[in-house]
Design a protein around this motif. Sequence first.
Motif, PDB file in Angstrom:
ATOM      1  N   ALA A 125       0.834  -1.205   0.000  1.00 16.20           N
ATOM      2  CA  ALA A 125       0.000   0.000   0.000  1.00 16.20           C
ATOM      3  C   ALA A 125       0.866   1.251   0.000  1.00 16.20           C
ATOM      4  CB  ALA A 125      -0.923  -0.011   1.206  1.00 16.20           C
ATOM      5  N   GLY A 126       1.960   1.245   0.792  1.00 15.12           N
ATOM      6  CA  GLY A 126       2.853   2.392   0.837  1.00 15.12           C
ATOM      7  C   GLY A 126       3.554   2.632  -0.486  1.00 15.12           C
ATOM      8  N   GLU A 127       4.020   1.550  -1.133  1.00 17.59           N
ATOM      9  CA  GLU A 127       4.681   1.700  -2.431  1.00 17.59           C
ATOM     10  C   GLU A 127       3.706   2.233  -3.480  1.00 17.59           C
ATOM     11  OE1 GLU A 127       8.318   0.659  -3.375  1.00 17.59           O
ATOM     12  OE2 GLU A 127       7.956   1.670  -1.457  1.00 17.59           O
ATOM     13  N   ALA A 128       2.469   1.742  -3.438  1.00 19.09           N
ATOM     14  CA  ALA A 128       1.462   2.225  -4.388  1.00 19.09           C
ATOM     15  C   ALA A 128       1.162   3.697  -4.156  1.00 19.09           C
ATOM     16  CB  ALA A 128       0.182   1.388  -4.261  1.00 19.09           C
ATOM     17  N   THR A 299      15.332  -1.678   1.679  1.00 18.78           N
ATOM     18  CA  THR A 299      15.448  -2.609   0.562  1.00 18.78           C
ATOM     19  C   THR A 299      14.275  -2.395  -0.388  1.00 18.78           C
ATOM     20  OG1 THR A 299      14.181  -4.303   1.716  1.00 18.78           O
ATOM     21  CG2 THR A 299      16.575  -4.282   2.054  1.00 18.78           C
ATOM     22  N   GLU A 300      14.264  -3.104  -1.481  1.00 13.12           N
ATOM     23  CA  GLU A 300      13.181  -2.977  -2.457  1.00 13.12           C
ATOM     24  C   GLU A 300      12.067  -3.986  -2.207  1.00 13.12           C
ATOM     25  OE1 GLU A 300      12.886  -0.534  -4.655  1.00 13.12           O
ATOM     26  OE2 GLU A 300      14.743   0.271  -3.790  1.00 13.12           O
ATOM     27  N   ALA A 302       9.581  -6.190   0.871  1.00 15.24           N
ATOM     28  CA  ALA A 302       8.938  -5.997   2.172  1.00 15.24           C
ATOM     29  C   ALA A 302       9.615  -6.845   3.239  1.00 15.24           C
ATOM     30  CB  ALA A 302       7.453  -6.341   2.076  1.00 15.24           C
ATOM     31  N   GLU A 303      10.563  -6.269   3.955  1.00 18.16           N
ATOM     32  CA  GLU A 303      11.246  -6.969   5.037  1.00 18.16           C
ATOM     33  C   GLU A 303      10.974  -6.242   6.348  1.00 18.16           C
ATOM     34  OE1 GLU A 303      15.358  -7.532   4.228  1.00 18.16           O
ATOM     35  OE2 GLU A 303      15.023  -8.347   2.206  1.00 18.16           O
ATOM     36  N   PHE A 304      10.336  -6.926   7.277  1.00 17.32           N
ATOM     37  CA  PHE A 304       9.940  -6.299   8.533  1.00 17.32           C
ATOM     38  C   PHE A 304      11.156  -5.770   9.305  1.00 17.32           C
ATOM     39  CE2 PHE A 304       8.451  -6.281  12.988  1.00 17.32           C
ATOM     40  CZ  PHE A 304       7.303  -5.517  12.841  1.00 17.32           C
ATOM     41  N   SER A 305      12.298  -6.398   9.129  1.00 16.08           N
ATOM     42  CA  SER A 305      13.508  -5.961   9.829  1.00 16.08           C
ATOM     43  C   SER A 305      13.919  -4.553   9.438  1.00 16.08           C
ATOM     44  CB  SER A 305      14.655  -6.935   9.538  1.00 16.08           C
ATOM     45  OG  SER A 305      14.915  -6.992   8.138  1.00 16.08           O
ATOM     46  N   ALA A 306      13.409  -4.058   8.292  1.00 10.71           N
ATOM     47  CA  ALA A 306      13.751  -2.706   7.841  1.00 10.71           C
ATOM     48  C   ALA A 306      13.272  -1.648   8.828  1.00 10.71           C
ATOM     49  CB  ALA A 306      13.133  -2.451   6.465  1.00 10.71           C
ATOM     50  N   MET A 307      12.260  -1.956   9.626  1.00  6.46           N
ATOM     51  CA  MET A 307      11.733  -0.964  10.569  1.00  6.46           C
ATOM     52  C   MET A 307      12.782  -0.544  11.588  1.00  6.46           C
ATOM     53  SD  MET A 307       8.818  -0.321   9.386  1.00  6.46           S
ATOM     54  CE  MET A 307       8.453   0.881  10.668  1.00  6.46           C
ATOM     55  N   ALA A 308      13.734  -1.430  11.880  1.00  2.00           N
ATOM     56  CA  ALA A 308      14.786  -1.097  12.843  1.00  2.00           C
ATOM     57  C   ALA A 308      15.698   0.004  12.328  1.00  2.00           C
ATOM     58  CB  ALA A 308      15.603  -2.342  13.168  1.00  2.00           C
ATOM     59  N   GLN A 309      15.707   0.251  11.016  1.00  2.00           N
ATOM     60  CA  GLN A 309      16.553   1.280  10.423  1.00  2.00           C
ATOM     61  C   GLN A 309      15.908   2.662  10.460  1.00  2.00           C
ATOM     62  OE1 GLN A 309      17.405  -0.036   6.446  1.00  2.00           O
ATOM     63  NE2 GLN A 309      18.115  -2.059   7.104  1.00  2.00           N
ATOM     64  N   LEU A 310      14.638   2.736  10.855  1.00  2.00           N
ATOM     65  CA  LEU A 310      13.888   4.001  10.759  1.00  2.00           C
ATOM     66  C   LEU A 310      13.720   4.664  12.126  1.00  2.00           C
ATOM     67  CD1 LEU A 310      11.138   2.875   8.216  1.00  2.00           C
ATOM     68  CD2 LEU A 310      13.344   3.969   7.737  1.00  2.00           C
ATOM     69  N   PHE A 416       7.428   7.553   1.134  1.00  4.77           N
ATOM     70  CA  PHE A 416       7.158   8.804   0.416  1.00  4.77           C
ATOM     71  C   PHE A 416       8.441   9.589   0.185  1.00  4.77           C
ATOM     72  CE2 PHE A 416       2.776   8.654   2.527  1.00  4.77           C
ATOM     73  CZ  PHE A 416       2.191   8.079   1.414  1.00  4.77           C
ATOM     74  N   LEU A 417       9.253   9.748   1.249  1.00  6.69           N
ATOM     75  CA  LEU A 417      10.405  10.648   1.177  1.00  6.69           C
ATOM     76  C   LEU A 417      11.619   9.997   0.534  1.00  6.69           C
ATOM     77  CD1 LEU A 417       9.886  12.475   4.555  1.00  6.69           C
ATOM     78  CD2 LEU A 417       9.406  13.294   2.263  1.00  6.69           C
ATOM     79  N   ARG A 418      11.552   8.706   0.300  1.00  6.99           N
ATOM     80  CA  ARG A 418      12.598   8.060  -0.496  1.00  6.99           C
ATOM     81  C   ARG A 418      12.496   8.517  -1.949  1.00  6.99           C
ATOM     82  NH1 ARG A 418      13.298   1.544  -0.842  1.00  6.99           N
ATOM     83  NH2 ARG A 418      11.072   1.684  -1.299  1.00  6.99           N
ATOM     84  N   ARG A 419      11.271   8.845  -2.376  1.00  3.55           N
ATOM     85  CA  ARG A 419      11.050   9.238  -3.772  1.00  3.55           C
ATOM     86  C   ARG A 419      10.818  10.732  -3.952  1.00  3.55           C
ATOM     87  NH1 ARG A 419       7.129   4.891  -6.790  1.00  3.55           N
ATOM     88  NH2 ARG A 419       7.847   2.974  -5.785  1.00  3.55           N
ATOM     89  N   HIS A 420      10.243  11.385  -2.936  1.00  5.50           N
ATOM     90  CA  HIS A 420       9.747  12.748  -3.122  1.00  5.50           C
ATOM     91  C   HIS A 420      10.337  13.712  -2.094  1.00  5.50           C
ATOM     92  CE1 HIS A 420       6.699  10.885  -5.683  1.00  5.50           C
ATOM     93  NE2 HIS A 420       6.392  10.081  -4.674  1.00  5.50           N
TER      94      HIS A 420
END
Length: 451
Positions: A125-128, A299-300, A302-310, A416-420
């Motif tokens: 949903a976020g990517e869309a 990453t490109e 959906a990896e839940f572990s990515a949340m630790a980077q935010l 959003f802010l990765r692209r915009h």
Amino acid sequence: MTCPVHPPKPPVRPDRVSLLRYLRLFRRDILSAQPARLYRAWMAEFKTPFFRSYLCNDPELINLVLKERPDDFPKSNRIREGLAPLLGNSVFVTNGETWKRQRRIIDPAFEGGRLRDTFPAMWEAGEAAAARLPHGEVEVEEQMSHAAADVIFRTLFTLPIEDQTAQAVFHEFRAYQRTQPILNLAAFLPLPRWFPRLHRRKTLASAKRIRALITAMTEARAKEIAEGKAPNDLATKIMTMVDPETGQTFSTEEMVDQVAIFFLAGHETSASALAWALYLLALYPEAQDRVAAEAAKLTETAEFSAMAQLKFTRDVFRETLRLYPPVPMMVRQNILHERFRARKLPPGAQIVLSPWHVHRHERLWEEPDAFDPDRWSRDENRASARDAYLPFSAGPRVCTGAGFAMVEGPLLLAQFLRRHRVERLDGLDPVPVAHLTVRAQNGIRLRVSQR
């Protein structure tokens, strides 16, 4: 671009106004109807001909009401009056054993481990939404409503927002939000049960259409469950969950009530917080660049572990919820005689707990009106973060979806802010008002460009 010293805050009313003037202000916008002294008071009393209302900003009183003795302070029926046409007997408005039974069925679907199951749908949903976000001058509240609705439909019913029924529910909810004040007149007057509740015709019609659409979705899912063809999403988990004490599941009507509040709470509140977060990041470009730097590491897939980077992105979202809590006030009523800060409260008094005022309280927060995401990592703010921060309520009635929201918000901001890039438009700073949630009076307009 120049930037205001602090993010926008609603105007305040004079300390003394007539009851009629206060009720008119309150019905139009609950935030600007309040005097400035509430940002430093521990407690305030408001008198009307029909009931007494006590606003409590004292963390000890908040703790008493929400955590220590929640059964003695059930939700006020005055709030239920305005929301009943849509929410029926949902978990948001019930009390006592009915509420406890509902939570026993709902809570397991939102436990920490289950978030991993819903994460791929949230990611999609976020990517869309990030791909759909237009460039130029954009009204971001509308875009965030679209994004948050997509998250709800994908995680609850495995339906993207492009689905025809999902689109119909989304548009009806937007119509309902515009017609429904935070309190209707029945909340102020002691009306007998048989008396009409004074709802606007448009509100009733919109609520009826929403419930009809949700009923069709729920009945279709019940059929899929019976045939063994249902996807393993939140709707299936909740509809098949058995109350461990009674052995019962939700009926179709009960499930419609719950889906209505899931959509209202999960869509309206998330959309509000995401739109305000984008505005704040447009107002403070250095913070926006820090979020974008974290987002670039995603990453490109959906990896839940990515949340630790935010980590910083999460603090931005927490700070947004502090400054613009989607639900600005909660109302309880006492069933016993109480004594709060030397005031005697008769049974049936309205106990108002205001995240809006507590989060900006001059005695509880350093620079309470400032946008400062780094405050969440400083030791001197730990007490306030623990005792004076309640965007999702607290205690047994804490929002079931709090953990869900704290994954969804930072994730979508990063996507959003990765692209915009978003920029403030001079002269178009939003003015916060409270409808069903804290929104901007005329929307939030930003300039969006490719990063």
